[in-house]
Design a protein around this motif. Structure first.
Motif, PDB file in Angstrom:
ATOM      1  N   TYR A   1      -8.469   8.920  -7.998  1.00 46.52           N
ATOM      2  CA  TYR A   1      -9.619   9.823  -8.030  1.00 46.52           C
ATOM      3  C   TYR A   1      -9.631  10.727  -6.794  1.00 46.52           C
ATOM      4  N   ILE A   2      -9.432  10.109  -5.623  1.00 50.14           N
ATOM      5  CA  ILE A   2      -9.512  10.870  -4.374  1.00 50.14           C
ATOM      6  C   ILE A   2      -8.381  11.889  -4.277  1.00 50.14           C
ATOM      7  N   LEU A   3      -7.176  11.486  -4.664  1.00 51.80           N
ATOM      8  CA  LEU A   3      -6.045  12.416  -4.626  1.00 51.80           C
ATOM      9  C   LEU A   3      -6.251  13.581  -5.598  1.00 51.80           C
ATOM     10  N   LYS A   4      -6.810  13.296  -6.774  1.00 52.64           N
ATOM     11  CA  LYS A   4      -7.089  14.375  -7.728  1.00 52.64           C
ATOM     12  C   LYS A   4      -8.060  15.386  -7.130  1.00 52.64           C
ATOM     13  N   ASN A   5      -9.064  14.890  -6.401  1.00 49.26           N
ATOM     14  CA  ASN A   5     -10.005  15.803  -5.738  1.00 49.26           C
ATOM     15  C   ASN A   5      -9.278  16.676  -4.708  1.00 49.26           C
ATOM     16  N   SER A   6      -8.366  16.055  -3.958  1.00 53.85           N
ATOM     17  CA  SER A   6      -7.620  16.828  -2.951  1.00 53.85           C
ATOM     18  C   SER A   6      -6.826  17.951  -3.604  1.00 53.85           C
TER      19      SER A   6
ATOM     20  N   VAL B   1      -0.023  12.383  -9.517  1.00 51.49           N
ATOM     21  CA  VAL B   1      -0.986  13.484  -9.484  1.00 51.49           C
ATOM     22  C   VAL B   1      -0.268  14.827  -9.331  1.00 51.49           C
ATOM     23  N   ASN B   2       0.811  14.819  -8.558  1.00 54.77           N
ATOM     24  CA  ASN B   2       1.582  16.059  -8.358  1.00 54.77           C
ATOM     25  C   ASN B   2       2.163  16.554  -9.682  1.00 54.77           C
ATOM     26  N   ASN B   3       2.566  15.623 -10.545  1.00 55.89           N
ATOM     27  CA  ASN B   3       3.114  16.005 -11.845  1.00 55.89           C
ATOM     28  C   ASN B   3       2.056  16.651 -12.733  1.00 55.89           C
ATOM     29  N   ILE B   4       0.802  16.244 -12.548  1.00 54.22           N
ATOM     30  CA  ILE B   4      -0.294  16.825 -13.333  1.00 54.22           C
ATOM     31  C   ILE B   4      -0.540  18.268 -12.911  1.00 54.22           C
TER      32      ILE B   4
ATOM     33  N   LEU C   1       0.813  -1.208   0.000  1.00 55.72           N
ATOM     34  CA  LEU C   1       0.000   0.000   0.000  1.00 55.72           C
ATOM     35  C   LEU C   1       0.851   1.265   0.000  1.00 55.72           C
ATOM     36  N   ARG C   2       1.913   1.287   0.773  1.00 60.76           N
ATOM     37  CA  ARG C   2       2.741   2.515   0.854  1.00 60.76           C
ATOM     38  C   ARG C   2       3.368   2.828  -0.506  1.00 60.76           C
ATOM     39  N   ASP C   3       3.904   1.814  -1.177  1.00 61.25           N
ATOM     40  CA  ASP C   3       4.512   2.044  -2.493  1.00 61.25           C
ATOM     41  C   ASP C   3       3.476   2.580  -3.478  1.00 61.25           C
ATOM     42  N   LEU C   4       2.261   1.997  -3.445  1.00 56.64           N
ATOM     43  CA  LEU C   4       1.215   2.430  -4.364  1.00 56.64           C
ATOM     44  C   LEU C   4       0.827   3.886  -4.119  1.00 56.64           C
ATOM     45  N   VAL C   5       0.654   4.247  -2.859  1.00 59.40           N
ATOM     46  CA  VAL C   5       0.255   5.620  -2.529  1.00 59.40           C
ATOM     47  C   VAL C   5       1.348   6.615  -2.927  1.00 59.40           C
ATOM     48  N   GLU C   6       2.593   6.292  -2.649  1.00 60.55           N
ATOM     49  CA  GLU C   6       3.696   7.195  -3.005  1.00 60.55           C
ATOM     50  C   GLU C   6       3.748   7.430  -4.516  1.00 60.55           C
ATOM     51  N   GLN C   7       3.561   6.369  -5.309  1.00 53.50           N
ATOM     52  CA  GLN C   7       3.586   6.504  -6.768  1.00 53.50           C
ATOM     53  C   GLN C   7       2.440   7.382  -7.262  1.00 53.50           C
ATOM     54  N   LEU C   8       1.266   7.206  -6.666  1.00 48.76           N
ATOM     55  CA  LEU C   8       0.098   7.959  -7.123  1.00 48.76           C
ATOM     56  C   LEU C   8       0.192   9.433  -6.730  1.00 48.76           C
ATOM     57  N   ILE C   9       0.741   9.715  -5.540  1.00 47.25           N
ATOM     58  CA  ILE C   9       0.928  11.117  -5.148  1.00 47.25           C
ATOM     59  C   ILE C   9       1.895  11.806  -6.110  1.00 47.25           C
TER      60      ILE C   9
END
Length: 485
Positions: free
Chosen positions: A383-388, A350-353, A339-347
């Motif tokens: 989806y949730i991170l994009k909303n944030s 999204v940050n790059n966007i 889970l930690r690896d997945l969350v770090e990659q997704l943050i």
């Protein structure tokens, strides 16, 4: 008056006057508690207003209850038993609490509210109604699930049957409405509005997910508005009856029908969305192309931004529709996911966007593993991170995101919290509706949270969103521990 009361009671009984006699078949589950309850209780025929049975506590208090009982009968004859009935005399106040009714008969408990006043002086935060619930063992033996919520549908008290139906424990004041699936949510809110306007009782059907058994439970629910005892008591009582066994189709046919209805629903929504989410950007592109044909080079360069924006909207919409179709038709593929690896990659993704640098706090152990469908979980968290990111509060000094995970024996709980603009109260009931956009800041198509919850259902989970307007938002994702394909 006492002799008159005894005479009426004995006259109205068709069998020898006794609290130990067998109860009617529909009330047999309550026999033990009925005879041993510390509060006066009786069974009444609602058509004739005849008292059929009373318990020992009723006998002990019959001198006090004589006038109150006459008042109760008059109210039942006039209005039925669909409203709160209180009786008050000098230094004496009681509440007639309907616990159960079947075949024109009702089981009624008599609560001494003055007694609760004395008992609760040391703990003023516990109101009369909750005090009676906490002391009442009967409600944990009733075959129906009973849950008492406040006006915001946050749980305040529920019986043991609720935990059995859901197959799990709940955190304090969980949002009950978010824990169930209602097919026609608009019709449900219309009924709730009627309840707020004075209707005494409403009914609806829903489906809940039993986490421990990984199965769907079909529910017929009744909702009663609770008020007029004290302001702090205002809220709703939900009575949930499991009707799964009453469905005459096999489990497989039922699942196929539900899936077919869902596909048809998605198809209808898709056809509707084409005109509203594709036609607009396409029309804009056509207009831009016509302008480009008659413009100079400098003007063309200025129009490139608008071209990219419309293409991005189209691409995002196509991706979201693709996710809906993929979720419906693609088989669940379970594997162990860090889970930690997945969350770090997704943050990072999204940050790059958005090209922002939020202050991120991860409360996830490095080796925390979840057995789930990684592709689906990735879509949900993205989806949730994009909303944030999209709904951050630019007026605050720092943009913050916190992601944490906890677990119990039944499920993992992933919480994603940001300090963004929050969600207004009037918007909250609609945030999971397809194509709903609750703020002018939204430049998406209103499918993010809808898709997230639908995808979660596919992998046996659920989610709810809590928020305080202008302060924070927390998305809570529940994933079963023992997930099975």
């Amino acid at each position: 008056m006492i002799e008159h009361l005894d005479h009426k009671l004995i006259k109205n009984l068709n069998v020898p006057f006794s609290v130990n006699q067998d109860m009617d078949k529909s009330f047999i589950a309550f026999a033990d508690v009925f005879e041993n309850c510390n509060d006066p209780m009786f069974i009444i025929d609602l058509d004739s207003c005849k008292i059929l049975k009373i318990n020992d506590e009723f006998l002990k208090n019959k001198e006090l209850l004589s006038d109150a009982l006459d008042y109760f009968k008059n109210k039942v004859e006039e209005f039925g038993l669909n409203q709160t009935i209180n009786f008050q005399a000098d230094g004496f106040k009681i509440y007639f609490n309907k616990l159960y009714n079947s075949d024109g008969k009702a089981l009624v408990q008599i609560l001494n509210l003055e007694k609760f006043n004395l008992e609760n002086k040391a703990t003023k935060s516990e109101n009369h109604f909750l005090a009676s619930l906490n002391k009442n063992k009967l409600l944990n033996k009733i075959p129906s699930g009973i849950i008492f919520t406040n006006d915001e549908f946050e749980s305040i008290w529920y019986n043991e049957r609720i935990k059995q139906l859901f197959g799990r424990e709940f955190e304090n004041r969980f949002k009950f409405i978010d824990a169930i699936y209602i097919k026609d949510i608009s019709a449900f809110w219309n009924k709730i509005n009627k309840l707020k306007s004075g209707l005494q009782e409403i009914s609806f059907s829903c489906v809940i997910r039993n986490f421990s058994k990984s199965k769907e439970i079909f529910i017929d629910a009744t909702v009663v508005k609770v008020d007029s005892i004290e302001k702090s008591d205002n809220g709703y009582v939900f009575i949930l009856k499991d009707v799964t066994e009453n469905i005459h189709f096999s489990e497989e046919i039922t699942k196929q029908n539900l899936a077919l209805n869902q596909i048809n629903h998605e198809l209808d929504k898709f056809l509707y969305s084409v005109s509203h989410n594709i036609r607009g950007p396409v029309a804009s592109l056509e207009g831009l192309l016509k302008v480009i044909e008659i413009s100079d080079v400098q003007t063309v360069n200025e129009l490139k931004h608008h071209l990219r924006l419309n293409l991005r909207l189209l691409n995002g919409f196509v991706n979201d529709i693709s996710n809906v179709a993929t979720n419906i038709h693609t088989h669940v593929n379970l594997k162990e996911v860090n889970l930690r690896d997945l969350v770090e990659q997704l943050i990072l993704f999204v940050n790059n966007i958005y090209n922002l640098k939020p202050k991120v706090t991860l409360k996830i152990p490095n080796d925390y593993s979840i057995r789930t469908d990684d592709d689906r979980l990735e879509i949900i968290i993205k989806y949730i991170l994009k909303n944030s990111f999209q709904y951050r509060d630019t007026g605050k000094d720092a943009f913050k995101i916190e992601v944490s995970v906890t677990q119990n024996e039944d499920f993992h709980l992933i919480e994603i919290t940001d300090n963004g603009i929050g969600i207004p109260e009037k918007v909250k009931p609609h945030i999971f509706d397809m194509f709903y956009r609750g703020t002018e800041l939204s430049n998406g198509n209103g499918m993010g949270l809808y898709n997230s919850r639908e995808i979660l259902k596919k992998i046996g989970g659920t989610m709810n969103v809590e928020s305080k307007d202008r302060e924070w938002t927390t998305a809570k994702i529940y994933l079963p521990i023992n997930n099975k394909e």
